[in-house]
Design a protein around this motif. Structure first.
Motif, short mmCIF file in Angstrom:
data_model
loop_
_atom_site.label_atom_id
_atom_site.label_comp_id
_atom_site.label_asym_id
_atom_site.label_seq_id
_atom_site.Cartn_x
_atom_site.Cartn_y
_atom_site.Cartn_z
N MET A 140 53.51 35.21 35.36
CA MET A 140 52.32 36.03 35.34
C MET A 140 51.58 35.76 34.04
SD MET A 140 52.05 40.10 36.06
CE MET A 140 52.26 40.87 34.48
N LYS A 141 50.29 35.50 34.16
CA LYS A 141 49.46 35.24 32.99
C LYS A 141 48.34 36.28 32.96
CE LYS A 141 46.58 31.74 30.85
NZ LYS A 141 45.86 30.49 31.04
N VAL A 142 48.12 36.89 31.80
CA VAL A 142 47.12 37.93 31.65
C VAL A 142 46.06 37.47 30.65
CG1 VAL A 142 46.72 40.33 31.00
CG2 VAL A 142 48.85 39.69 32.14
N ASP A 143 44.80 37.50 31.07
CA ASP A 143 43.67 37.16 30.20
C ASP A 143 42.69 38.32 30.19
OD1 ASP A 143 44.41 34.51 29.54
OD2 ASP A 143 43.61 33.79 31.44
N GLN A 144 42.20 38.65 28.99
CA GLN A 144 41.21 39.73 28.88
C GLN A 144 39.92 39.17 28.32
OE1 GLN A 144 42.42 43.28 26.84
NE2 GLN A 144 40.37 44.14 26.88
N LYS A 145 38.83 39.48 29.00
CA LYS A 145 37.48 39.13 28.54
C LYS A 145 36.64 40.38 28.67
CE LYS A 145 37.73 34.29 29.72
NZ LYS A 145 37.44 33.28 30.69
N GLY A 146 36.28 40.96 27.54
CA GLY A 146 35.50 42.19 27.57
C GLY A 146 36.29 43.31 28.18
N ASN A 147 35.72 43.94 29.20
CA ASN A 147 36.37 45.08 29.86
C ASN A 147 37.07 44.65 31.16
OD1 ASN A 147 37.07 47.80 30.04
ND2 ASN A 147 35.30 48.28 31.31
N THR A 148 37.31 43.34 31.30
CA THR A 148 37.95 42.82 32.52
C THR A 148 39.23 42.08 32.18
OG1 THR A 148 35.79 42.58 33.59
CG2 THR A 148 37.62 41.33 34.53
N ILE A 149 40.27 42.38 32.93
CA ILE A 149 41.55 41.70 32.78
C ILE A 149 41.81 40.90 34.05
CG2 ILE A 149 44.06 42.00 32.65
CD1 ILE A 149 43.61 44.37 30.82
N THR A 150 42.15 39.62 33.86
CA THR A 150 42.53 38.76 34.98
C THR A 150 44.04 38.56 34.92
OG1 THR A 150 40.42 37.61 34.88
CG2 THR A 150 42.19 36.50 36.08
N ILE A 151 44.71 38.87 36.02
CA ILE A 151 46.16 38.71 36.11
C ILE A 151 46.43 37.61 37.13
CG2 ILE A 151 48.36 39.83 36.59
CD1 ILE A 151 46.92 42.52 36.06
N LYS A 152 47.06 36.52 36.67
CA LYS A 152 47.29 35.36 37.52
C LYS A 152 48.76 35.25 37.90
CE LYS A 152 45.10 31.57 36.69
NZ LYS A 152 44.61 30.27 36.20
N ASP A 153 48.98 35.01 39.19
CA ASP A 153 50.33 34.77 39.70
C ASP A 153 50.67 33.32 39.40
OD1 ASP A 153 52.69 34.51 41.08
OD2 ASP A 153 51.82 34.78 43.06
N THR A 154 51.59 33.09 38.44
CA THR A 154 51.94 31.73 38.04
C THR A 154 53.28 31.26 38.60
OG1 THR A 154 52.93 32.57 36.01
CG2 THR A 154 50.62 31.84 35.89
N GLN A 155 54.04 32.16 39.22
CA GLN A 155 55.36 31.80 39.68
C GLN A 155 55.43 31.47 41.16
OE1 GLN A 155 57.90 35.03 38.53
NE2 GLN A 155 57.73 34.56 36.35
N GLY A 156 54.44 31.88 41.93
CA GLY A 156 54.44 31.59 43.35
C GLY A 156 55.31 32.53 44.18
N ASP A 157 55.84 33.57 43.57
CA ASP A 157 56.64 34.56 44.29
C ASP A 157 55.85 35.87 44.31
OD1 ASP A 157 58.47 36.29 45.37
OD2 ASP A 157 59.95 36.09 43.77
N PHE A 158 55.17 36.13 45.42
CA PHE A 158 54.26 37.27 45.47
C PHE A 158 54.96 38.59 45.24
CE2 PHE A 158 52.04 40.72 47.56
CZ PHE A 158 50.82 40.65 46.90
#
Length: 110
Positions: A1-19
Motif C-alpha cells: 500500500m502506497k499513500v500520497d498526499q497532495k493538498g487536501n487529497t490522499i491517494t491510497i494505491k494497492d501495490t500488493q495485488g491482494d484486494f
C-alpha cells in the motif's frame, strides 16, 4: 500500500495485488485519512472485479457523510454495474477532477 498526499487529497494505491489485505489495511487505518478527500487507486491490481469494488461501499458512505470525497480508480470493472452510491472512474486524472468539482459544490452549499 502506497499513500500520497497532495493538498487536501490522499491517494491510497494497492501495490500488493491482494484486494482483501488492502481493504483491511485501509479500513484499519481509516482514522488517519478521514479528514481528507480520498482516492482509492486500484489500477495496479488487474484482478479487481465489481464485487471487490462494492466492498468499499461502507467506507465510501461513511466518508461522504463527513462531507469529503471518496473516489475509486479502477479500469477493469463494468461501470454500469457499479452502485450509484460509489464513484468509480478509469483514471487518476478523472478522480482528481471529480474531487475538484465536489469541493466547488460544497463551497457553494450543494
Amino acid at each position: 500500500m502506497k499513500v500520497d498526499q497532495k493538498g487536501n487529497t490522499i491517494t491510497i494505491k494497492d501495490t500488493q495485488g491482494d484486494f482483501n489485505s488492502f481493504l483491511t489495511k485501509v479500513t484499519n487505518q481509516y482514522k488517519s485519512y478521514e479528514d481528507h478527500n480520498l482516492i482509492i487507486d486500484l489500477l495496479p491490481n488487474k484482478a479487481v472485479n465489481i464485487d471487490d469494488v462494492k466492498q468499499l461501499l461502507p467506507l465510501s458512505t461513511q466518508h461522504k457523510k463527513a462531507k469529503k470525497s471518496f473516489v475509486i480508480v479502477a479500469d477493469a470493472v463494468d461501470y454500469n454495474a457499479v452502485s450509484t452510491k460509489l464513484t468509480v472512474v478509469p483514471t487518476l486524472l478523472e478522480a482528481n477532477d471529480i474531487i475538484s468539482m465536489e469541493e466547488i459544490e460544497r463551497d457553494l452549499g450543494f
